[in-house]
Design a protein around this motif. Structure first.
Motif, short mmCIF file in Angstrom:
data_model
loop_
_atom_site.label_atom_id
_atom_site.label_comp_id
_atom_site.label_asym_id
_atom_site.label_seq_id
_atom_site.Cartn_x
_atom_site.Cartn_y
_atom_site.Cartn_z
N LEU A 92 0.83 -1.21 0.00
CA LEU A 92 0.00 0.00 0.00
C LEU A 92 0.86 1.26 0.00
O LEU A 92 0.56 2.24 -0.69
N ALA A 93 1.95 1.24 0.78
CA ALA A 93 2.81 2.42 0.89
C ALA A 93 3.45 2.76 -0.44
O ALA A 93 3.54 3.94 -0.82
N LEU A 94 3.91 1.74 -1.17
CA LEU A 94 4.51 2.01 -2.48
C LEU A 94 3.52 2.70 -3.41
O LEU A 94 3.90 3.55 -4.22
N GLY A 95 2.27 2.36 -3.28
CA GLY A 95 1.26 3.00 -4.12
C GLY A 95 0.99 4.43 -3.71
O GLY A 95 0.60 5.26 -4.55
N ASP A 96 1.19 4.75 -2.42
CA ASP A 96 0.88 6.09 -1.92
C ASP A 96 2.07 7.05 -2.00
O ASP A 96 1.87 8.27 -2.06
N MET A 97 3.27 6.50 -1.96
CA MET A 97 4.46 7.36 -1.90
C MET A 97 4.73 8.05 -3.22
O MET A 97 4.53 7.49 -4.29
N GLU A 98 5.24 9.29 -3.12
CA GLU A 98 5.72 9.97 -4.32
C GLU A 98 6.99 9.29 -4.80
O GLU A 98 7.68 8.61 -4.04
N SER A 99 7.31 9.46 -6.06
CA SER A 99 8.53 8.87 -6.61
C SER A 99 9.73 9.62 -6.08
O SER A 99 9.64 10.80 -5.72
N GLY A 100 10.85 8.94 -6.03
CA GLY A 100 12.08 9.57 -5.58
C GLY A 100 12.62 8.90 -4.32
O GLY A 100 11.87 8.64 -3.37
N VAL A 101 13.91 8.62 -4.33
CA VAL A 101 14.56 8.00 -3.18
C VAL A 101 14.43 8.90 -1.96
O VAL A 101 14.64 10.11 -2.02
N GLY A 102 14.04 8.30 -0.84
CA GLY A 102 13.89 9.05 0.41
C GLY A 102 12.47 9.46 0.71
O GLY A 102 12.19 9.92 1.83
N GLN A 103 11.56 9.32 -0.24
CA GLN A 103 10.15 9.58 0.03
C GLN A 103 9.64 8.52 1.01
O GLN A 103 10.04 7.37 0.94
N MET A 104 8.74 8.91 1.92
CA MET A 104 8.37 7.96 2.96
C MET A 104 6.91 8.10 3.38
O MET A 104 6.26 9.12 3.15
N VAL A 105 6.45 7.03 4.02
CA VAL A 105 5.13 6.98 4.65
C VAL A 105 5.32 6.46 6.06
O VAL A 105 6.07 5.49 6.27
N ALA A 106 4.69 7.07 7.04
CA ALA A 106 4.85 6.68 8.44
C ALA A 106 3.54 6.15 9.00
O ALA A 106 2.45 6.61 8.64
N ALA B 65 24.91 5.30 7.37
CA ALA B 65 23.90 6.36 7.27
C ALA B 65 23.09 6.47 8.55
O ALA B 65 22.75 7.58 8.98
N SER B 66 22.75 5.35 9.17
CA SER B 66 21.98 5.41 10.42
C SER B 66 22.78 6.09 11.52
O SER B 66 22.23 6.83 12.34
N ALA B 67 24.09 5.86 11.54
CA ALA B 67 24.94 6.50 12.54
C ALA B 67 25.10 7.99 12.25
O ALA B 67 25.01 8.83 13.15
N ASP B 68 25.34 8.32 10.98
CA ASP B 68 25.53 9.74 10.61
C ASP B 68 24.29 10.56 10.95
O ASP B 68 24.38 11.67 11.48
N ALA C 130 21.59 4.72 -3.19
CA ALA C 130 20.17 4.96 -2.91
C ALA C 130 19.81 4.49 -1.50
O ALA C 130 19.05 5.16 -0.78
N VAL C 131 20.37 3.36 -1.08
CA VAL C 131 20.12 2.87 0.28
C VAL C 131 20.64 3.86 1.31
O VAL C 131 19.97 4.14 2.31
N ARG C 132 21.81 4.39 1.06
CA ARG C 132 22.38 5.36 2.00
C ARG C 132 21.46 6.58 2.14
O ARG C 132 21.19 7.05 3.26
#
Length: 496
Positions: A46-60, A124-127, A84-86
């Motif tokens: 469902l989230a993939l359908g709702d999220m805008e395109s682009g790395v870092g876009q998110m749903v909470a 990235a999680s540490a930074d 992209a993962v970073r």
């Protein structure tokens, strides 16, 4: 921070006893995964359908049925490449920072097993959660204490995970010392930090004081230090992970713990940032902290000439001539070009180790900032093989560098009527002429110079050290350890 790696499906990750789940989603979920009936997978679809395109876009989501964690953040990870993962992990971790999350599950189970992507995710999680608190008691300490990295196959990415953990230790060690104010990070303090690392297995630390440095004939280094009440320190660190007698990689880090410019004093605005002028030294310390964890099979030497550059009555003056450890004399035309003066003596000292490669790291010139900004580190070397190895290491780990020229004609401006050379050559191509100055002290050693003036710290609202180029240096060292036949780069002849 504590990290652990587990093989978990999305359904299994949903049952982890953590404060939050950070789930990375590729642009296209595998069909088999998308058909899974568990609550978290349904939410991901469902989230993939709702999220805008682009790395870092998110749903909470909050208190999602079927998920033990109170918070769930789903982040788009694009093509699931390491870069992209970073970016995705950085965005998601930053979004959770204000929530005070202590235990986080970083769920990469939907992505292909990629050791470099896992390494980038850990970093990235540490930074994104890092907080400097040493001299700021009002600052909230880092909330995030434990990160569980969930992947499809832990064994397939274990090596990247271990490197990522070591890099977190190394980068944060470098950040800590670069961020400390000059009165909390004197040459003596840096020496103490190096000694503390020396108490870890495989590292030997020696600290030389003013008398020992004088006995070595390091006249250029001493000239910079003579205007300060803080005594200089020359730090020698040796990590012995390889066979006895194997030629080491030598890292030389500029350790000016505060730079006023000396008699050629700097303007007042932003002079506080000159506490970062020991970013090269900090990166060497950070690299050794990472080596102590990873223990690769290679020998590495770290050399840190450390002092302050101050303008008191004893300070060196424009026009003074000093004798370097190499025997070459230098007319000091500008006392604010001090980094190359302490580095040149350290480079001469480096020759005694008969290195397979020597790399100096320095916040050396504002000219490099103008040339490359804050994206890439300036890379100088007369060796195509060494330059290519460093460039490749930076490309692989995302700590980017860019090779700059070293044509012999750039050295013309260093000629002096009163010494073997001057320490500056005018404004034009200032980063290159600084490198040409250093090149006069390396002889036939395979040598590279990294000018990190634009990449070692950030200004403005996000002011602080970046920990660069620890990732590049560690990747280069690991590459060299893995390819012993290629460690001694071919050299091409250049005129001094």
């Amino acid at each position: 921070m504590n990290f652990e790696l587990k093989s978990l499906t999305l359904a299994q990750a949903a049952q982890l006893p953590v404060d939050a789940l950070l789930v990375l989603l590729p642009d296209h979920l595998p069909k088999a995964l998308a058909a899974s009936p568990d609550a978290l997978t349904r939410l991901a679809v469902l989230a993939l359908g709702d999220m805008e395109s682009g790395v870092g876009q998110m749903v909470a989501g909050y208190k999602v049925e079927g998920v033990k964690a109170a918070r769930v953040v789903l982040v788009r990870a694009g093509d699931a490449s390491a870069a992209a993962v970073r970016k995705a992990v950085a965005a998601g971790t930053a979004a959770l920072r204000q929530a005070g999350v202590e235990k986080l599950a970083l769920v990469l189970s939907c992505l292909p097993d990629d050791a470099m992507a896992v390494r980038m995710a850990v970093q990235a999680s540490a930074d994104a959660s890092y907080t400097y608190t040493t001299t700021k008691p009002s600052a909230k300490p880092r909330a995030l204490k434990r990160v569980t990295v969930a992947v499809a196959d832990a064994a397939a990415v274990r090596a990247g995970f271990e490197v990522g953990k070591a890099l977190v230790s190394g980068v944060e060690f470098a950040k800590e010392w670069a961020n400390r104010p000059g009165n909390h990070a004197t040459p003596t303090h840096l020496a103490d930090a190096a000694r503390a690392l020396g108490r870890q297995g495989g590292i030997k630390t020696e600290v030389l004081g003013p008398k020992q440095v004088a006995a070595l004939g390091m006249g250029a280094f001493m000239a910079v230090a003579q205007g300060s009440a803080q005594p200089l320190r020359f730090i020698v660190m040796q990590y012995n992970g390889g066979a006895k007698g194997d030629a080491p990689v030598v890292l030389v880090g500029k350790g000016i713990t505060f730079d006023t410019g000396g008699i050629s004093i700097k303007p007042a605005p932003e002079m506080d940032e000159m506490k970062f002028d020991m970013g090269g030294a900090a990166s060497v310390l950070g690299t050794f902290a990472a080596l102590a964890e990873l223990k690769p099979a290679i020998n590495v030497v770290g050399l840190i000439p450390s002092c302050e550059n101050m303008p008191d009555g004893l300070a060196v003056k424009p026009g003074d001539v000093v004798r370097s450890m190499s025997g070459q004399t230098i007319e000091i035309l500008n006392t604010d070009a001090e980094g190359r003066l302490i580095l040149c003596d350290a480079l001469t000292y480096a020759a005694r180790f008969k290195p397979r490669a020597v790399i100096d790291i320095a916040t050396l010139t504002g000219a490099c900032v103008i040339a490359l900004g804050a994206v890439r580190t300036g890379l100088f070397s007369a060796s195509d093989e060494l330059a290519d190895a460093l460039q490749k290491a930076g490309d692989v780990c995302g700590d980017l560098a860019w090779r700059m020229p070293l044509d012999d004609e750039y050295a013309e401006g260093l000629k002096s009527s009163f010494a073997d050379m001057g320490n500056v050559a005018g404004r034009a191509a200032g980063a290159v002429t600084a490198a040409k100055f250093l090149q006069k002290f390396v002889g036939d050693m395979p040598w590279a110079h990294l000018d990190i003036a634009g990449t070692a710290w950030k200004s403005g609202a996000a002011k602080g050290a970046t920990g660069r180029p620890v990732p590049l240096l560690l990747q280069f060292i690991l590459d060299q350890a893995a390819t012993p036949a290629a460690v001694k780069p071919a050299r091409r002849k250049t005129r001094a």
